[in-house]
Motif scaffolding. Sequence first.
Motif, short mmCIF file in Angstrom:
data_model
loop_
_atom_site.label_atom_id
_atom_site.label_comp_id
_atom_site.label_asym_id
_atom_site.label_seq_id
_atom_site.Cartn_x
_atom_site.Cartn_y
_atom_site.Cartn_z
N ARG A 119 64.72 33.72 40.95
CA ARG A 119 64.78 32.95 42.20
C ARG A 119 63.38 32.76 42.78
NH1 ARG A 119 69.86 35.75 42.71
NH2 ARG A 119 69.00 37.49 43.88
N ILE A 120 62.49 33.69 42.52
CA ILE A 120 61.12 33.62 43.03
C ILE A 120 60.19 33.01 42.01
CG2 ILE A 120 59.18 35.00 43.87
CD1 ILE A 120 61.36 37.04 44.81
N ARG A 121 60.36 33.40 40.75
CA ARG A 121 59.52 32.93 39.63
C ARG A 121 60.45 32.30 38.59
NH1 ARG A 121 56.51 36.93 41.71
NH2 ARG A 121 54.27 36.86 41.38
N PRO A 122 60.71 31.01 38.73
CA PRO A 122 61.73 30.38 37.89
C PRO A 122 61.37 30.23 36.42
CG PRO A 122 60.75 28.76 39.36
CD PRO A 122 60.18 30.09 39.73
N THR A 123 60.11 30.36 36.06
CA THR A 123 59.75 30.19 34.66
C THR A 123 58.95 31.39 34.15
OG1 THR A 123 57.70 29.03 35.20
CG2 THR A 123 59.65 27.68 34.85
N GLY A 124 59.07 31.62 32.86
CA GLY A 124 58.30 32.67 32.22
C GLY A 124 58.84 34.07 32.50
N VAL A 125 58.34 35.01 31.75
CA VAL A 125 58.69 36.42 31.93
C VAL A 125 57.73 37.00 32.96
CG1 VAL A 125 58.90 38.67 30.81
CG2 VAL A 125 59.52 36.58 29.56
N PRO A 126 58.25 37.55 34.07
CA PRO A 126 57.36 38.12 35.07
C PRO A 126 56.38 39.11 34.45
CG PRO A 126 59.60 38.09 35.88
CD PRO A 126 59.66 37.70 34.43
N LEU A 127 55.20 39.11 34.91
CA LEU A 127 54.05 39.89 34.46
C LEU A 127 53.41 39.23 33.24
CD1 LEU A 127 52.65 42.47 35.56
CD2 LEU A 127 53.59 43.63 33.59
N LEU A 128 54.19 38.86 32.23
CA LEU A 128 53.60 38.19 31.07
C LEU A 128 53.10 36.80 31.45
CD1 LEU A 128 55.94 39.12 28.08
CD2 LEU A 128 53.78 40.18 28.78
N ALA A 129 53.84 36.11 32.32
CA ALA A 129 53.40 34.77 32.75
C ALA A 129 52.08 34.88 33.52
CB ALA A 129 54.48 34.12 33.62
N GLU A 130 51.98 35.85 34.41
CA GLU A 130 50.74 36.03 35.17
C GLU A 130 49.60 36.47 34.26
OE1 GLU A 130 54.09 35.96 37.92
OE2 GLU A 130 53.75 37.10 36.10
N ALA A 131 49.91 37.31 33.28
CA ALA A 131 48.88 37.74 32.33
C ALA A 131 48.39 36.57 31.50
CB ALA A 131 49.44 38.84 31.43
N THR A 132 49.28 35.67 31.14
CA THR A 132 48.90 34.48 30.38
C THR A 132 47.96 33.61 31.21
OG1 THR A 132 50.97 34.54 29.13
CG2 THR A 132 49.79 32.44 29.18
N THR A 133 48.26 33.45 32.47
CA THR A 133 47.39 32.69 33.37
C THR A 133 46.02 33.36 33.47
OG1 THR A 133 49.26 31.86 34.63
CG2 THR A 133 47.12 31.82 35.73
N MET A 134 46.00 34.68 33.55
CA MET A 134 44.74 35.43 33.62
C MET A 134 43.88 35.14 32.39
SD MET A 134 44.23 39.60 33.62
CE MET A 134 44.82 39.84 31.93
N ILE A 135 44.47 35.18 31.21
CA ILE A 135 43.72 34.95 29.98
C ILE A 135 43.27 33.49 29.89
CG2 ILE A 135 43.88 34.93 27.44
CD1 ILE A 135 43.75 37.76 28.64
N ALA A 136 44.15 32.56 30.25
CA ALA A 136 43.80 31.13 30.20
C ALA A 136 42.64 30.83 31.14
CB ALA A 136 45.01 30.27 30.55
N THR A 137 42.66 31.39 32.33
CA THR A 137 41.59 31.16 33.30
C THR A 137 40.27 31.72 32.78
OG1 THR A 137 43.19 31.23 35.10
CG2 THR A 137 40.89 31.55 35.70
N TYR A 138 40.31 32.90 32.20
CA TYR A 138 39.10 33.48 31.62
C TYR A 138 38.56 32.58 30.50
CZ TYR A 138 36.15 36.27 28.61
OH TYR A 138 35.11 36.69 27.82
N LEU A 139 39.42 32.12 29.62
CA LEU A 139 38.98 31.26 28.52
C LEU A 139 38.39 29.95 29.05
CD1 LEU A 139 41.85 31.86 25.95
CD2 LEU A 139 39.44 32.51 25.68
N GLU A 140 38.97 29.42 30.13
CA GLU A 140 38.40 28.21 30.76
C GLU A 140 37.00 28.49 31.28
OE1 GLU A 140 41.24 27.21 33.78
OE2 GLU A 140 42.69 26.42 32.33
N ASP A 141 36.81 29.65 31.90
CA ASP A 141 35.49 30.04 32.40
C ASP A 141 34.49 30.13 31.26
OD1 ASP A 141 36.55 30.14 34.94
OD2 ASP A 141 36.57 32.34 35.06
N GLU A 142 34.90 30.73 30.15
CA GLU A 142 34.01 30.85 28.99
C GLU A 142 33.76 29.47 28.36
OE1 GLU A 142 32.19 33.21 28.51
OE2 GLU A 142 33.19 35.16 28.57
N ARG A 143 34.73 28.60 28.42
CA ARG A 143 34.56 27.24 27.89
C ARG A 143 33.51 26.50 28.72
NH1 ARG A 143 40.01 23.96 27.42
NH2 ARG A 143 39.77 24.04 29.67
N GLU A 144 33.57 26.67 30.03
CA GLU A 144 32.58 26.05 30.91
C GLU A 144 31.17 26.59 30.64
OE1 GLU A 144 33.84 26.54 34.95
OE2 GLU A 144 35.68 25.37 34.63
N ARG A 145 31.06 27.83 30.20
CA ARG A 145 29.75 28.43 29.90
C ARG A 145 29.30 28.12 28.47
NH1 ARG A 145 31.95 31.34 33.76
NH2 ARG A 145 30.67 32.53 35.22
#
Length: 196
Positions: A119-145
């Motif tokens: 009801r609060i997080r309609p998609t993804g597995v809680p914790l794994l979805a946030e962890a995936t976002t964490m990794i994607a954001t880091y990779l984007e930062d490294e891509r920019e560098r």
Amino acid sequence: MPTGVAMRDVRAQLFDAAERILLRDGPSALTSRAVTTEADCAKGVLHRHFADFDDFLAELVHDRIERLEHQAAALRLSAGTGTVVGNLSDALTDLFGTVAVAIVSLVTFRDELRARLRRIRPTGVPLLAEATTMIATYLEDERERGRVAATADVEVLAPTLIGAGHLLFADRKGVAPQPEAVTKVVTTVIAGVLTD
């Protein structure tokens, strides 16, 4: 604990007790009685602070997700330092070397908890979805560098790393994977996009 004795930071004590039970005995052992016994308090304490046990569990998951925000911030700060493989290996070890695998099992194990979280997080597995976002954001930062190729598909790489990391650490009763095993998985997944 005798009635009338004040507990400091009740929620944190109960959450920490639940985490210890999850890590030691798994999700099937997690009951309100087990939590209050582990926290050394009366059973009524839990029900004074939460509507029911599934409400407690949902708040536990949310609390652990909030802790992940601190890890995500630290990972982003590491962009441009060390090695990409090293930073990702450390992040996966920090994530899955704690209670994350047990939280995923808990969410899978309890239908009502999963329904509340949906009801609060309609998609993804809680914790794994946030962890995936964490990794994607880091990779984007490294891509920019420029340390990750401009053509790297971080939306595919991030869940691949999370899934592989989860599988490495999934055996709660076994021995944790060696750092070399984590590094090998990370290297294999991202080798084609590293620029240095």
